[in-house]
Scaffold this motif. Sequence first.
Motif, mmCIF file in Angstrom:
data_model
loop_
_atom_site.group_PDB
_atom_site.id
_atom_site.type_symbol
_atom_site.label_atom_id
_atom_site.label_comp_id
_atom_site.label_asym_id
_atom_site.label_seq_id
_atom_site.Cartn_x
_atom_site.Cartn_y
_atom_site.Cartn_z
ATOM 1 N N LEU A 16 29.611 39.652 33.378
ATOM 2 C CA LEU A 16 28.402 40.466 33.404
ATOM 3 C C LEU A 16 28.621 41.745 32.606
ATOM 4 C CD1 LEU A 16 25.629 40.137 34.739
ATOM 5 C CD2 LEU A 16 26.478 41.498 36.639
ATOM 6 N N TYR A 53 22.376 41.438 35.066
ATOM 7 C CA TYR A 53 22.022 40.909 36.381
ATOM 8 C C TYR A 53 22.209 39.401 36.313
ATOM 9 C CZ TYR A 53 18.857 39.256 40.092
ATOM 10 O OH TYR A 53 18.314 38.611 41.179
ATOM 11 N N ARG A 83 32.114 38.113 37.109
ATOM 12 C CA ARG A 83 33.107 39.182 36.958
ATOM 13 C C ARG A 83 32.550 40.260 36.040
ATOM 14 N NH1 ARG A 83 36.081 38.192 32.212
ATOM 15 N NH2 ARG A 83 35.491 36.211 31.304
ATOM 16 N N THR A 84 33.087 41.461 36.233
ATOM 17 C CA THR A 84 32.663 42.576 35.391
ATOM 18 C C THR A 84 33.733 43.652 35.404
ATOM 19 O OG1 THR A 84 30.734 43.928 34.797
ATOM 20 C CG2 THR A 84 31.388 43.929 37.132
ATOM 21 N N LEU A 89 34.037 47.825 35.636
ATOM 22 C CA LEU A 89 33.270 49.000 36.033
ATOM 23 C C LEU A 89 34.043 50.276 35.781
ATOM 24 C CD1 LEU A 89 32.225 47.672 39.539
ATOM 25 C CD2 LEU A 89 30.750 47.785 37.527
ATOM 26 N N CYS A 105 29.842 52.915 36.444
ATOM 27 C CA CYS A 105 28.805 51.979 36.867
ATOM 28 C C CYS A 105 29.125 51.434 38.262
ATOM 29 C CB CYS A 105 28.697 50.824 35.883
ATOM 30 S SG CYS A 105 28.141 51.313 34.232
ATOM 31 N N ALA A 121 28.653 47.953 40.795
ATOM 32 C CA ALA A 121 28.288 46.549 40.984
ATOM 33 C C ALA A 121 27.669 46.413 42.365
ATOM 34 C CB ALA A 121 29.506 45.649 40.859
ATOM 35 N N CYS A 127 26.415 43.624 44.871
ATOM 36 C CA CYS A 127 26.628 42.188 45.071
ATOM 37 C C CYS A 127 25.954 41.717 46.351
ATOM 38 C CB CYS A 127 28.122 41.885 45.183
ATOM 39 S SG CYS A 127 29.135 42.488 43.827
ATOM 40 N N MET A 174 24.929 39.480 41.265
ATOM 41 C CA MET A 174 25.496 40.795 40.992
ATOM 42 C C MET A 174 24.626 41.499 39.960
ATOM 43 S SD MET A 174 29.161 41.815 39.187
ATOM 44 C CE MET A 174 30.227 41.078 40.402
ATOM 45 N N HIS A 180 25.006 44.961 37.450
ATOM 46 C CA HIS A 180 25.920 45.971 36.906
ATOM 47 C C HIS A 180 25.064 47.199 36.590
ATOM 48 C CE1 HIS A 180 29.571 46.900 34.240
ATOM 49 N NE2 HIS A 180 28.815 47.982 34.261
ATOM 50 N N ILE A 201 36.157 43.490 38.741
ATOM 51 C CA ILE A 201 35.585 42.833 39.908
ATOM 52 C C ILE A 201 35.426 41.346 39.619
ATOM 53 C CG2 ILE A 201 33.555 42.704 41.424
ATOM 54 C CD1 ILE A 201 35.074 45.339 41.668
#
Length: 163
Positions: free
Chosen positions: A11, A16, A26-27, A29, A32, A34, A36, A47, A49, A147
Amino acid sequence: MEPDIVKDIFLQPGGYYWGENGTRIRTLLGSCVALCFWHPYTKTGGMAHIMLPNRPSHVLDPHPKYADDALEAFLKKFNQLGERPGRFVCKIFGGASMFSPEEDKLDEVKRIVEIGEKNVESVLKLVKKANIDLTASNTGGKSHRKIYFSLWDGEVYMENPKN
């Protein structure tokens, strides 16, 4: 237990995604956040972001990069599924202070530094206003987080090197 075949979604900031069992979102950060959501019976979830605490009044089109629009996207999804928000597990992560300006820096720089804190405050306020219980969070600090959100079991694995 991880499924044999995993759909892996990365992400991007402002993104989104809603998925189902067998999906990992997964992302990465910094400031920012998340947001979830996971449904323990249907093994579906998503999720957002979130980059900014709210959509400015001059921006007409909703976008999940704003906390208020991201939560609204989830609430619409719950409604489409015929589910109440309280049936979902809600977790938030991120909101770090990624910069450390000196005392004499400009107000604009201080505002940028505080964006992580403002993102967290906004998400928490919106979740509470929607009567959604927060089941887990890891926010603040001075470092990024990676994440990994598994929709087959609702677990979030987090790498956080400096906090």
